[in-house]
Design a protein around this motif. Sequence first.
Motif, PDB file in Angstrom:
ATOM      1  N   LYS A 142       0.826  -1.201   0.000  1.00  0.00           N
ATOM      2  CA  LYS A 142       0.000   0.000   0.000  1.00  0.00           C
ATOM      3  C   LYS A 142       0.868   1.263   0.000  1.00  0.00           C
ATOM      4  O   LYS A 142       0.539   2.252  -0.649  1.00  0.00           O
ATOM      5  CB  LYS A 142      -0.902  -0.024   1.246  1.00  0.00           C
ATOM      6  CG  LYS A 142      -2.012   0.970   1.233  1.00  0.00           C
ATOM      7  CD  LYS A 142      -2.898   0.715   2.446  1.00  0.00           C
ATOM      8  CE  LYS A 142      -3.965   1.763   2.566  1.00  0.00           C
ATOM      9  NZ  LYS A 142      -4.768   1.577   3.772  1.00  0.00           N
ATOM     10  N   MET A 143       1.987   1.209   0.703  1.00  0.00           N
ATOM     11  CA  MET A 143       2.861   2.372   0.839  1.00  0.00           C
ATOM     12  C   MET A 143       3.815   2.538  -0.343  1.00  0.00           C
ATOM     13  O   MET A 143       4.340   3.618  -0.569  1.00  0.00           O
ATOM     14  CB  MET A 143       3.688   2.256   2.128  1.00  0.00           C
ATOM     15  CG  MET A 143       2.833   2.327   3.386  1.00  0.00           C
ATOM     16  SD  MET A 143       1.913   3.860   3.526  1.00  0.00           S
ATOM     17  CE  MET A 143       3.221   4.999   3.883  1.00  0.00           C
ATOM     18  N   LYS A 144       4.048   1.507  -1.105  1.00  0.00           N
ATOM     19  CA  LYS A 144       5.004   1.547  -2.208  1.00  0.00           C
ATOM     20  C   LYS A 144       4.695   2.672  -3.201  1.00  0.00           C
ATOM     21  O   LYS A 144       5.584   3.435  -3.556  1.00  0.00           O
ATOM     22  CB  LYS A 144       5.067   0.197  -2.903  1.00  0.00           C
ATOM     23  CG  LYS A 144       6.332  -0.042  -3.647  1.00  0.00           C
ATOM     24  CD  LYS A 144       6.402  -1.481  -4.119  1.00  0.00           C
ATOM     25  CE  LYS A 144       7.835  -1.798  -4.482  1.00  0.00           C
ATOM     26  NZ  LYS A 144       8.002  -3.196  -4.802  1.00  0.00           N
ATOM     27  N   PRO A 145       3.458   2.820  -3.673  1.00  0.00           N
ATOM     28  CA  PRO A 145       3.180   3.920  -4.607  1.00  0.00           C
ATOM     29  C   PRO A 145       3.423   5.298  -3.965  1.00  0.00           C
ATOM     30  O   PRO A 145       3.915   6.207  -4.615  1.00  0.00           O
ATOM     31  CB  PRO A 145       1.703   3.758  -4.961  1.00  0.00           C
ATOM     32  CG  PRO A 145       1.369   2.357  -4.623  1.00  0.00           C
ATOM     33  CD  PRO A 145       2.289   1.966  -3.525  1.00  0.00           C
ATOM     34  N   CYS A 146       3.124   5.417  -2.690  1.00  0.00           N
ATOM     35  CA  CYS A 146       3.325   6.696  -2.000  1.00  0.00           C
ATOM     36  C   CYS A 146       4.802   7.021  -1.898  1.00  0.00           C
ATOM     37  O   CYS A 146       5.230   8.146  -2.152  1.00  0.00           O
ATOM     38  CB  CYS A 146       2.710   6.659  -0.601  1.00  0.00           C
ATOM     39  SG  CYS A 146       0.908   6.474  -0.629  1.00  0.00           S
ATOM     40  N   LEU A 147       5.610   6.036  -1.546  1.00  0.00           N
ATOM     41  CA  LEU A 147       7.050   6.249  -1.412  1.00  0.00           C
ATOM     42  C   LEU A 147       7.687   6.514  -2.768  1.00  0.00           C
ATOM     43  O   LEU A 147       8.596   7.322  -2.882  1.00  0.00           O
ATOM     44  CB  LEU A 147       7.716   5.033  -0.757  1.00  0.00           C
ATOM     45  CG  LEU A 147       7.391   4.796   0.723  1.00  0.00           C
ATOM     46  CD1 LEU A 147       8.067   3.519   1.197  1.00  0.00           C
ATOM     47  CD2 LEU A 147       7.844   5.968   1.569  1.00  0.00           C
TER      48      LEU A 147
END
Length: 155
Positions: A142-147
């Motif tokens: 879930k955090m990969k696109p944000c990072l």
Amino acid sequence: MGRGKVVLKRIENKVSRQVTFSKRRGGLLKKARELAVLCDAHVGVVILSSRGKLFEYCSPRTSWSELIQRYDAISNAQHQETNHDDDQQMSVEIARLRRECDQLKANIRRQTGEDLASLSTEELDNLQKQLESALDKVRDKKMKPCLGGTRHFLI
């Protein structure tokens, strides 16, 4: 002096084909008689020529009907035995698959929080670790696109 290897294909010459048929038929019937006499075997041979002639041999002290009845009885018994073995193997496989299915269903119920009363403390700890690991993977995904987007801004 040995004979050459015979190629097994239809003999095109009609006369040669008839001569070969006659000689080989005689040899086959002779071998059937020898087998019946020497080994006390019950032998039956039926040959139908291309012209529709019937040639047959049935061992002495045996009638065709006896021979056919024995053949039917033995082949039916073997067929039933084979079917019984196949049925047993299939039953074993079905039982194995049912056990595997039940285990998978129980695992799903446990992972969704159902049916936890039957688990020991150690099994509950293992389940908790599995669920935490799965939750971490979901959060990372879930955090990969944000990072990925913020990295460009930070550099």
